[in-house]
Design an enzyme around this catalytic site. Structure first.
Site, PDB file in Angstrom:
ATOM      1  N   GLY A   7       0.823  -1.203   0.000  1.00  0.00           N
ATOM      2  CA  GLY A   7       0.000   0.000   0.000  1.00  0.00           C
ATOM      3  C   GLY A   7       0.859   1.256   0.000  1.00  0.00           C
ATOM      4  O   GLY A   7       2.026   1.211  -0.382  1.00  0.00           O
ATOM      5  N   LEU A  17       0.546   3.667  -2.042  1.00  0.00           N
ATOM      6  CA  LEU A  17       0.959   3.587  -3.449  1.00  0.00           C
ATOM      7  C   LEU A  17       1.470   4.927  -3.978  1.00  0.00           C
ATOM      8  O   LEU A  17       0.904   5.977  -3.696  1.00  0.00           O
ATOM      9  CB  LEU A  17      -0.215   3.106  -4.314  1.00  0.00           C
ATOM     10  N   HIS A  52       4.825   2.178  -7.714  1.00  0.00           N
ATOM     11  CA  HIS A  52       3.830   1.101  -7.783  1.00  0.00           C
ATOM     12  C   HIS A  52       3.001   1.212  -9.071  1.00  0.00           C
ATOM     13  O   HIS A  52       2.684   0.211  -9.706  1.00  0.00           O
ATOM     14  CB  HIS A  52       2.874   1.173  -6.588  1.00  0.00           C
ATOM     15  N   ASP A  75      14.282  -2.414  -5.028  1.00  0.00           N
ATOM     16  CA  ASP A  75      14.516  -3.393  -3.969  1.00  0.00           C
ATOM     17  C   ASP A  75      15.250  -4.576  -4.595  1.00  0.00           C
ATOM     18  O   ASP A  75      14.703  -5.671  -4.754  1.00  0.00           O
ATOM     19  CB  ASP A  75      13.182  -3.792  -3.344  1.00  0.00           C
ATOM     20  N   ARG A  89       8.862   5.627   2.354  1.00  0.00           N
ATOM     21  CA  ARG A  89       9.673   6.156   3.455  1.00  0.00           C
ATOM     22  C   ARG A  89      10.101   7.602   3.237  1.00  0.00           C
ATOM     23  O   ARG A  89      10.465   8.284   4.201  1.00  0.00           O
ATOM     24  CB  ARG A  89      10.955   5.335   3.613  1.00  0.00           C
TER      25      ARG A  89
HETATM   26  P1  AMP Z   1       6.262  -2.041  -1.347  1.00  0.00           P
HETATM   27  O1  AMP Z   1       4.849  -1.567  -1.307  1.00  0.00           O
HETATM   28  O2  AMP Z   1       7.249  -1.036  -0.832  1.00  0.00           O
HETATM   29  O3  AMP Z   1       6.426  -3.427  -0.770  1.00  0.00           O
HETATM   30  O4  AMP Z   1       6.622  -2.166  -2.888  1.00  0.00           O
HETATM   31  C1  AMP Z   1       5.840  -2.965  -3.745  1.00  0.00           C
HETATM   32  C2  AMP Z   1       6.564  -3.156  -5.036  1.00  0.00           C
HETATM   33  O5  AMP Z   1       6.803  -1.875  -5.651  1.00  0.00           O
HETATM   34  C3  AMP Z   1       7.943  -3.801  -4.838  1.00  0.00           C
HETATM   35  O6  AMP Z   1       8.160  -4.746  -5.879  1.00  0.00           O
HETATM   36  C4  AMP Z   1       8.880  -2.627  -4.948  1.00  0.00           C
HETATM   37  O7  AMP Z   1      10.177  -2.991  -5.399  1.00  0.00           O
HETATM   38  C5  AMP Z   1       8.173  -1.774  -5.979  1.00  0.00           C
HETATM   39  N1  AMP Z   1       8.614  -0.378  -5.889  1.00  0.00           N
HETATM   40  C6  AMP Z   1       8.699   0.383  -4.773  1.00  0.00           C
HETATM   41  N2  AMP Z   1       9.230   1.592  -5.063  1.00  0.00           N
HETATM   42  C7  AMP Z   1       9.486   1.585  -6.395  1.00  0.00           C
HETATM   43  C8  AMP Z   1      10.041   2.545  -7.312  1.00  0.00           C
HETATM   44  N3  AMP Z   1      10.436   3.744  -6.916  1.00  0.00           N
HETATM   45  N4  AMP Z   1      10.152   2.197  -8.609  1.00  0.00           N
HETATM   46  C9  AMP Z   1       9.747   0.960  -9.045  1.00  0.00           C
HETATM   47  N5  AMP Z   1       9.216   0.016  -8.226  1.00  0.00           N
HETATM   48  C10 AMP Z   1       9.092   0.326  -6.933  1.00  0.00           C
END
Ligand code: AMP
Length: 289
Positions: A37, A39, A43, A156, A193
């Protein structure tokens, strides 16, 4: 199931049964975007790519408690489902799986997935247990959703390597697509973050990307020695007094073993630093071809 107004998308499924019913009504190939979430445009880029490449798009919104070592960090994680669903709708998601902790981990659940040594270096060294939590929840979600392709961000980088590994080792459903990092105009990788950074730390945070760019440029100019590339990144971060460096890494993109000496093949450059109490990571892969 909560279909919203007259079949509006995404259909929200909160239980495994609701998800099964929602999935039965959607065509394959099925793209899957797991998220926690909060987003943002990163995302959205995953959702849009899934939309382009799939007949139906499933996303999950689940703040997974087992990947947080710190209870306060888990409690502080931003949650705004209404905003997330609006973003998901605009990006073309068909189904949003929004399970409770008990739905993902039913009473008595005791199995965990240990990806092995790749889970204990880099982020895993700083956050013991984190990647076992990630690997376990990804295995459960892929089992429940059974996607044809699941989409993960390259930001990540270690998580992406680990997901590819567990999908291969455990024969989990579907293939894994890595997606380019979406950045702010100054290069900072988008992350939920970032909102926790004060204004001075927010401007200083672009140093992570600058360090990667400097190493990438050095590599393109012929510096293939892994120690030299780590030194380039270390020097750039050292010039920013607000950033406390945790690690810089120049590693094999598949095994995550730290590279030594000149490298003919691709190198995964990554780093982590803390600014104003907020831990940030970034990564890029460089190759000569
Ligand atoms: P999270 O909600 O932080 O667990 O992220 C969900 C997915 O979005 C994960 O596969 C992350 O690597 C991807 N993600 C998060 N930030 C970015 C970004 N700046 N660019 C591309 N993908 C991202």
């Amino acid at each position: 199931m909560t279909p919203g107004v007259l079949g509006a998308r995404p259909v929200v499924a909160r239980t495994r049964e609701e998800l099964r019913d929602a999935l039965a009504a959607t065509p394959r190939p099925r793209g899957f975007v797991p998220t926690m979430g909060a987003l943002h445009a990163g995302h959205v880029s995953l959702l849009r790519r899934a939309r382009d490449e799939s007949a139906s798009v499933v996303m999950s919104v689940f703040v997974n408690p087992t990947q947080f070592e710190d209870r306060a960090d888990l409690d502080a994680y931003p949650r705004d489902l209404a905003a997330d669903l609006a973003v998901a709708r605009d990006a073309g998601a068909d189904v949003a799986f929004v399970p409770s902790v008990e739905t993902v981990y039913p009473a008595g659940a005791s199995t965990t997935v240990d990806p092995g040594p790749i889970a204990r270096v880099l982020e895993g060294a700083a956050r013991p247990g984190h990647f076992a939590g990630v690997a376990t929840v990804v295995a459960i979600l892929l089992g429940i959703v059974a996607p044809d392709v699941s989409y993960f961000g390259e930001k990540d980088a270690q998580q992406l390597v680990i997901v590819r590994r567990i999908v291969r080792d455990l024969a989990l459903p579907g293939s894994v697509a890595g997606c380019r990092t979406v950045r702010e105009p100054d290069g900072l990788a988008m992350s939920s973050r970032n909102a926790r950074l004060g204004p001075d730390d927010r401007s200083a945070a672009a140093v992570l990307h600058r360090a990667l760019l400097a190493a990438r440029d050095a590599h393109a100019a012929g510096t293939t020695d892994a120690d030299a590339l780590r030194a380039v990144m270390r020097d750039v971060v050292a010039a920013e007094p607000r950033a406390a460096l945790d690690y810089v890494s120049a590693a094999d993109p598949t095994t995550l073993e730290e590279a030594r000496g000149p490298q003919a093949g691709p190198i995964l450059l990554s780093l982590a630093a803390v600014l104003g109490g907020v831990r940030l990571i970034d990564a890029e892969t460089v190759s000569l071809t």
